[in-house]
Design a protein around this motif. Structure first.
Motif, short mmCIF file in Angstrom:
data_model
loop_
_atom_site.label_atom_id
_atom_site.label_comp_id
_atom_site.label_asym_id
_atom_site.label_seq_id
_atom_site.Cartn_x
_atom_site.Cartn_y
_atom_site.Cartn_z
N ASP A 102 0.67 -1.18 0.06
CA ASP A 102 0.07 0.01 0.09
C ASP A 102 0.97 1.19 -0.05
N GLU A 103 2.01 1.06 0.46
CA GLU A 103 2.96 2.23 0.57
C GLU A 103 3.47 2.63 -0.67
N CYS A 104 3.47 1.62 -1.80
CA CYS A 104 4.41 2.14 -3.11
C CYS A 104 3.53 1.98 -4.32
N CYS A 105 2.05 1.37 -4.10
CA CYS A 105 1.56 1.19 -5.38
C CYS A 105 0.27 1.29 -5.04
N TYR A 106 -0.93 1.65 -5.92
CA TYR A 106 -2.39 1.66 -5.62
C TYR A 106 -3.26 0.40 -6.18
N GLU A 107 -4.00 0.06 -5.27
CA GLU A 107 -4.93 -1.17 -5.48
C GLU A 107 -4.12 -2.28 -5.97
N SER A 108 -3.09 -2.79 -5.10
CA SER A 108 -2.14 -3.95 -5.52
C SER A 108 -3.02 -5.23 -4.84
N ALA A 109 -3.15 -6.22 -5.80
CA ALA A 109 -3.64 -7.36 -5.27
C ALA A 109 -2.90 -8.29 -4.22
N VAL A 110 -1.48 -7.87 -4.27
CA VAL A 110 -0.56 -8.30 -3.38
C VAL A 110 -0.49 -7.32 -2.23
N HIS A 131 -3.13 -5.08 -10.42
CA HIS A 131 -4.28 -4.53 -9.72
C HIS A 131 -5.27 -5.76 -9.13
N ARG A 132 -5.99 -5.07 -8.51
CA ARG A 132 -7.06 -6.18 -8.08
C ARG A 132 -8.04 -6.77 -9.23
N ASP A 133 -8.17 -5.77 -10.62
CA ASP A 133 -8.87 -6.05 -11.64
C ASP A 133 -8.12 -7.02 -12.55
N MET A 134 -6.73 -7.39 -12.24
CA MET A 134 -5.97 -8.04 -13.00
C MET A 134 -5.26 -7.25 -13.99
N THR A 135 -5.35 -6.04 -14.03
CA THR A 135 -4.41 -5.14 -14.78
C THR A 135 -3.19 -4.90 -14.00
#
Length: 600
Positions: A254-262, A411-415
Motif C-alpha cells: 500500500d505504501e508503494c502502489c495503488y490497488e495492489s492484489a498483493v 491490480h485487483r482487477d487483473m491489470t
C-alpha cells in the motif's frame, strides 16, 4: 512436359513455405512467443509404466518371483522344527540384508531414474507437471513398497519365537489383509478430501492472523495454514514462520502502489544479498552494464475476505546460458524452467511447504524504472494458472546512485501496475545493507583486516560458481586438514569435531580462517566457526538432523562422505544451511593431503 511443370511448381512452392515455417519455429524455440508442443499427464504416466517395466528390478515378474521365494521360506519356517537351523542353512540373514541394501540403493536412484525418463520431454509442456512427477514417483515407490513389505514380513518371521497374531497366515493372506486396510484408508481419505473441497474451494487465510504478532491463534491451530493437494502429499501453504522472522524484510505494498492484489511482501535477507550480488558487474563496470534478471521462489497465502495475497521471496534462480537480455529482447531461455522445476521439487519435499515462483527480477540500467510492454508479456506468461495475481516483479536501475527499485504487481482487477501507479521507489543498496546486517546476525563491527591469502591456507570456496559476501571464503590451514584426516581413523557417522579460528573482513567480503579441529565446542582465543560432519552421502536434511539446534551458532559446515572421499564446504545463511549447491566448495580429501605436503 508443360503439364508436369505446372504440377511441380505449386508443389515446390508448398515445400518452400513449409520449410520456412519450420525454420521460423526452430529460430523462435526459446522465444516467449513460441508455444512448445503439449503432452498430457496420462500419456507421460502411461509411457513411464512401460519404461519401468523394461527395467529388470522393477519388472512385475521379478517382483512376483521374489514374493514367491519369500512365501516359500515363510511356509517352511512355520513347519520346520529347528527354525534357527533352517535360517542358517539357507543364509536367510544374508539374503534379507542383501535385498534391503539393494532396495535402499534403488530408492536413492528414483530421482535419477525419473530425470532420465523425462529427458525425452525436454522443450514440451506437460500439463500438471508437479502432479505428473508425483505420479511417476508413486509408480516406482509402489513397486519398492511391495518388495519391502515382503522382506519385512520374512524378517519378522525369522525373529519371532511363536506364531502370534499373524503367525498362522500365509504371505498371500497377510498381503491381502494389508491391501484391504489400505483400500479402506484410501476410500476414507477420498471422501474426506471431497468434503473439504466442497467447503474450501481455494487456499484461504484469515487477515487477523496476518497482522498478529504471534504465529498461532492460541487454540493450538496455526495462524496461517492452508493445504493444497498434490497426487500423494498435502503440502502446507503457510507463512507462519515468516511473519515475525527478523530475517525477512516486510514491505507493505500500500505504501508503494495503488490497488495492489498483493498486500505484503516478505523478502528473505539471503535472497536480497543474492539479487544485489547478481548486479555487482554493473557496479564494477557501468560502461558495459546489461539488462539481466532471475526468477525468485517463495510461498504465498490468500486472504479471501479481502481478496488479496501475502507472498515471500526466498531463493533466486539464475538463467542458463541460453538466456538473451538486450535493449529489445527479454528472453530467459528454456534452461531456467528446468532449474526452477528442480528447485521447487527439492524445496517442497524438504519442507513439505508449497513453494511457487512468486517474483521475477530484471534490470533497466540507465533507463529508469518502468514496466514495458515486453515486461508485461513476460509477467502474463509466468503467472500461476489458478492464482495469477500473487506474482510480483522487481525492476532495478543499476546505474542510479541508490540502485532504484520498483515493485510491480497486478491490480485487483487483473491489470498491471505502471510506472505512474508507483507511489515510491525503493533502494536495492539500502535493502542490501539491511540484509547484510541480518545475515551476519551480530551488531559488532569486525575490524577491516586483510583476507589471508598465504600459501598455507586453502580456500575451499575459491572454485565455487557463486559467492555470498557473508561467507566469501573458507580457508583451511594445513593443521586443520591434518586434524580432519586423523579424526577419520576411528570416526563413525555424525559430528566428528568443532572448527575454531577467526574471521577476516575486507571490502564487505567476509572470509573465515579455520585453524583447529577439536572435540570441544569452545576454544580459548578462537571463534567457534563451524563443525565437521561425516555422512554416508551428502543430504542436507540428514546433515540438519545431525547438527540439530547448534546450526545457528555456525558460519559453515564441512561434510565428508567416505564413499567418494569428497569434502564439501557448506555456508550457513540466516541460521540454516545454504540450499544452493552453486555456493558449495567441493574437494577430494586426497587432493587436500597432497596440497598440505606440497606447502610445508
Amino acid at each position: 512436359m508443360i503439364k508436369r511443370i505446372k504440377v511441380l511448381v505449386p508443389l515446390m512452392a508448398i515445400l518452400l513455405v513449409t520449410s520456412l515455417q519450420l525454420s521460423g519455429q526452430r529460430k523462435n524455440w526459446h522465444n516467449y512467443n513460441y508455444v512448445p508442443t503439449a503432452v498430457t499427464m496420462d500419456e507421460v504416466v502411461s509411457n513411464f509404466r512401460q519404461y519401468v517395466e523394461e527395467i529388470p528390478y522393477f519388472n512385475e515378474a521379478t517382483i512376483q518371483s521374489l514374493n514367491d521365494e519369500v512365501t516359500a521360506h515363510i511356509d517352511k519356517l512355520h513347519n520346520w522344527k529347528d527354525r534357527k537351523a533352517y535360517i542358517k542353512d539357507n543364509n536367510l540373514m544374508e539374503f534379507v540384508s542383501d535385498q534391503k541394501i539393494e532396495l535402499t540403493n534403488q530408492k536413492e536412484g528414483v530421482e535419477a531414474l525419473i530425470d532420465q525418463f523425462m529427458k525425452q520431454y525436454d522443450g514440451r509442456i506437460i500439463a500438471d507437471s508437479t502432479e505428473c512427477r508425483d505420479s511417476l514417483e508413486n509408480i516406482v515407490y509402489d513397486k519398492l513398497t511391495k518388495l519391502e513389505t515382503s522382506l519385512n514380513i520374512l524378517e519378522r518371521e525369522m525373529n519371532s519365537k511363536d506364531e502370534g497374531l499373524l503367525g498362522g497366515l500365509s504371505l498371500g493372506a497377510i498381503l491381502g489383509i494389508i491391501g484391504c486396510i489400505a483400500a479402506l484408508l484410501l476410500a476414507w481419505a477420498f471422501v474426506n478430501a471431497s468434503r473439504k473441497r466442497k467447503v474450501t474451494p481455494a487456499p484461504v487465510v484469515s487477515p487477523s492472523n496476518l497482522n498478529s504478532n504471534s504465529t498461532g491463534n492460541g487454540t493450538g491451530e496455526a495462524g496461517i495454514v492452508v493445504r493444497r493437494k498434490t497426487a500423494t502429499i498435502l503440502k502446507k501453504q503457510s507463512l507462519e514462520d515468516v511473519i515475525d522472522n527478523p530475517h525477512y524484510m516486510k514491505i507493505d505494498l500500500d505504501e508503494c502502489c495503488y490497488e495492489s492484489a498483493v498486500r505484503r511482501m516478505y523478502i528473505k535477507d539471503t535472497c536480497l544479498v543474492d539479487i544485489y550480488n547478481m548486479y555487482l558487474p554493473d557496479l564494477e563496470d557501468p560502461e558495459n552494464a546489461k539488462e539481466y534478471g532471475c526468477m525468485v521462489l517463495g510461498r504465498w497465502v490468500y486472504d479471501a475476505d479481502n481478496s488479496e495475497y501475502y507472498v515471500s521471496l526466498e531463493q533466486i534462480v539464475l538463467p542458463g546460458e541460453d538466456a538473451v537480455f538486450d535493449e529489445y529482447e527479454l528472453n530467459f531461455g528454456g534452461k531456467i524452467k528446468l532449474k526452477v522445476l528442480e528447485l521447487l521439487r527439492k524445496l517442497r519435499r524438504e519442507t513439505n511447504l508449497q513453494y511457487d515462483m512468486t517474483c521475477w527480477v530484471h534490470s533497466h540500467p540507465g533507463l529508469t524504472v518502468f514496466f514495458s510492454n515486453a515486461d508485461s508479456n513476460v509477467q502474463d506468461q509466468l503467472k500461476h494458472p489458478q492464482h495469477p495475481k500473487f506474482l510480483t516483479a522487481l525492476v532495478v536501475d543499476t546505474l542510479t546512485p541508490t540502485m532504484e527499485t520498483g515493485v510491480f504487481t497486478y491490480h485487483r482487477d487483473m491489470t498491471l501496475n505502471s510506472r505512474n501507479d508507483l507511489k515510491k521507489l525503493y533502494s536495492l543498496s539500502e535493502w542490501y545493507e539491511w540484509a547484510q546486517r541480518s545475515v551476519d546476525g551480530v551488531d559488532e563491527v569486525i575490524p577491516e583486516t586483510p583476507v589471508e591469502t598465504e600459501s598455507n591456507y586453502f580456500n575451499t570456496l575459491a572454485e565455487s560458481s557463486e559467492h555470498t559476501t557473508a561467507c566469501f571464503g573458507i580457508n583451511l590451514s594445513r593443521d586443520i586438514i591434518v586434524d580432519i584426516c586423523m579424526s577419520l581413523s576411528n570416526q563413525t557417522n555424525g559430528i566428528a569435531g568443532f572448527i575454531h579460528g577467526k574471521t577476516n573482513l575486507k571490502d564487505q567480503l567476509r572470509e573465515f580462517v579455520a585453524e583447529r579441529l577439536s572435540d570441544k565446542e569452545k576454544e580459548d582465543n578462537l571463534e567457534n566457526l563451524g563443525c565437521f560432519v561425516v555422512a554416508p552421502h551428502l543430504s542436507i536434511p540428514s546433515v540438519r538432523k545431525v547438527i540439530g539446534d547448534k546450526i545457528s551458532q555456525f558460519k559453515f559446515v564441512l561434510v565428508y562422505t567416505p564413499s567418494d572421499g569428497i569434502l564439501t564446504s557448506i555456508p550457513v545463511m540466516a541460521g540454516d544451511l545454504c540450499g544452493y549447491e552453486s555456493y558449495y566448495g567441493s574437494q577430494k580429501l586426497e587432493d587436500l593431503k597432497i596440497w598440505t605436503k606440497n606447502n610445508r
